[in-house]
Design an enzyme around this catalytic site. Structure first.
Site, PDB file in Angstrom:
ATOM      1  N   PRO A 171      40.468  28.173  50.472  1.00 27.01           N
ATOM      2  CA  PRO A 171      40.713  29.456  51.151  1.00 27.01           C
ATOM      3  C   PRO A 171      42.029  29.459  51.923  1.00 27.01           C
ATOM      4  O   PRO A 171      42.475  30.517  52.357  1.00 27.01           O
ATOM      5  CB  PRO A 171      39.504  29.608  52.085  1.00 27.01           C
ATOM      6  CG  PRO A 171      38.802  28.307  52.092  1.00 27.01           C
ATOM      7  CD  PRO A 171      39.275  27.482  50.958  1.00 27.01           C
ATOM      8  N   GLU A 220      33.811  20.951  54.131  1.00 28.31           N
ATOM      9  CA  GLU A 220      34.628  21.684  55.106  1.00 28.31           C
ATOM     10  C   GLU A 220      36.110  21.619  54.803  1.00 28.31           C
ATOM     11  O   GLU A 220      36.919  22.180  55.521  1.00 28.31           O
ATOM     12  CB  GLU A 220      34.343  21.171  56.515  1.00 28.31           C
ATOM     13  CG  GLU A 220      33.277  21.971  57.233  1.00 28.31           C
ATOM     14  CD  GLU A 220      31.934  21.961  56.529  1.00 28.31           C
ATOM     15  OE1 GLU A 220      31.527  20.885  56.043  1.00 28.31           O
ATOM     16  OE2 GLU A 220      31.308  23.017  56.437  1.00 28.31           O
ATOM     17  N   ARG A 228      42.922  35.064  29.268  1.00 29.31           N
ATOM     18  CA  ARG A 228      42.996  36.364  28.590  1.00 29.31           C
ATOM     19  C   ARG A 228      44.436  36.857  28.418  1.00 29.31           C
ATOM     20  O   ARG A 228      44.681  37.769  27.640  1.00 29.31           O
ATOM     21  CB  ARG A 228      42.137  37.420  29.296  1.00 29.31           C
ATOM     22  CG  ARG A 228      42.581  37.768  30.673  1.00 29.31           C
ATOM     23  CD  ARG A 228      41.632  38.756  31.341  1.00 29.31           C
ATOM     24  NE  ARG A 228      41.740  40.096  30.771  1.00 29.31           N
ATOM     25  CZ  ARG A 228      42.756  40.926  30.971  1.00 29.31           C
ATOM     26  NH1 ARG A 228      43.768  40.560  31.731  1.00 29.31           N
ATOM     27  NH2 ARG A 228      42.757  42.126  30.441  1.00 29.31           N
ATOM     28  N   ASP A 286      46.184  46.971  31.833  1.00 33.07           N
ATOM     29  CA  ASP A 286      45.310  46.535  32.912  1.00 33.07           C
ATOM     30  C   ASP A 286      45.731  47.135  34.243  1.00 33.07           C
ATOM     31  O   ASP A 286      46.888  47.400  34.472  1.00 33.07           O
ATOM     32  CB  ASP A 286      45.432  45.022  33.118  1.00 33.07           C
ATOM     33  CG  ASP A 286      44.851  44.231  31.980  1.00 33.07           C
ATOM     34  OD1 ASP A 286      44.027  44.796  31.246  1.00 33.07           O
ATOM     35  OD2 ASP A 286      45.230  43.067  31.849  1.00 33.07           O
TER      36      ASP A 286
END
Ligand code: ADE
Length: 253
Positions: A94, A121, A159, A174
């Protein structure tokens, strides 16, 4: 062929996500090879320890640097044929830079992508500093580990490889991708990211009293294109005003 090597403590996790549809076919047709590697194989103690307590105290456990370095180094040694410049070593966390469609285009040009799934963590920072070529986050929320994030990156990149989608035009249309340069060939520059795509409809023309916009049945391609551009711009303004500044709409066909 693009090789994805995923370093994880849950290799079985990846049995599901890549066994369907376009991802499955891309492996069968040898556009990509996806392998999950068990991090515990690269430990040397009898408990096969991959984590330890954080220096400085605090709750939770931290993924150790050593097994991660060993796993990645063994993958590099096994894949020496890959050009250095076409290899990427990505730590999913993150704390990473936000993964975007532009980044997916950049990665689709690589030969070898090693994905390190963070856990617990955190991951010993020396992995981010001295091993990974980039640290990526798939969004501003915290997952229990990097596995889902790695699967997202593999899917979004695969893709984009020419031949992965049956229909090369759809790539250019897209959301986030349609730009003046997109064109019907789907060729576009990685730096060009647009806004959201326009609304689509299929049969029936009327469903529970809701009709498909008249214009789409008109056969007037110029007017349809104008309508799509307007709708796409409107939707982007409403849903993602942050994307408007870098938007230069020109819907193709
Ligand atoms: N690991 C935990 N949360 C994550 C996120 N948002 N992106 C990538 N890896 C993660």
């Amino acid at each position: 062929m693009l090789h994805f090597d995923i370093v994880t403590i849950f290799p079985e996790f990846f049995a599901g996500p890549f066994s369907h549809g376009i991802l499955k076919r891309a492996q069968e047709t040898e556009l990509v090879k996806i392998t999950a590697h068990d991090l515990r194989r690269f430990t040397e103690d009898k408990h096969r320890t991959v984590d330890d307590r954080p220096f400085g105290g605090g709750a939770g456990m931290v993924l150790k640097a050593e097994p991660v370095f060993k796993a990645v180094e063994s993958l590099i040694a096994a894949g020496m044929k890959h050009e250095f410049a076409r290899r990427e070593i990505i730590l999913l966390s993150p704390q990473g830079k936000k993964f975007t469609q532009a980044e997916a285009f950049r990665l689709a040009e690589r030969e070898s992508i090693i994905l390190i799934c963070g856990r617990y963590e955190g991951v010993d920072e020396r992995v981010a500093e001295h091993l990974a070529t980039s640290e990526l986050s798939i969004g501003d929320y915290v997952l229990t580990g990097g596995e889902l994030a790695a699967a997202v990156v593999v899917d979004a990149v695969t893709r984009l490889i020419p031949g992965a989608l049956g229909n090369e035009v759809s790539r250019a249309l897209d959301s986030f991708s349609f730009t003046p340069a997109a064109g019907p060939t789907g060729k576009m520059d990685a730096a060009e990211v647009g806004g959201l795509s326009w609304p689509q409809y299929t049969r029936p023309e009327e469903f529970r009293g809701w009709k498909v916009p008249e214009i789409l049945m008109s056969g007037n391609h110029r007017e349809i294109q104008k309508w799509r551009e307007e709708k796409a711009r409107g939707k982007t303004a409403r849903m993602r005003p942050d994307l408007l500044p870098n938007l230069e709409f020109k819907a193709v066909r």
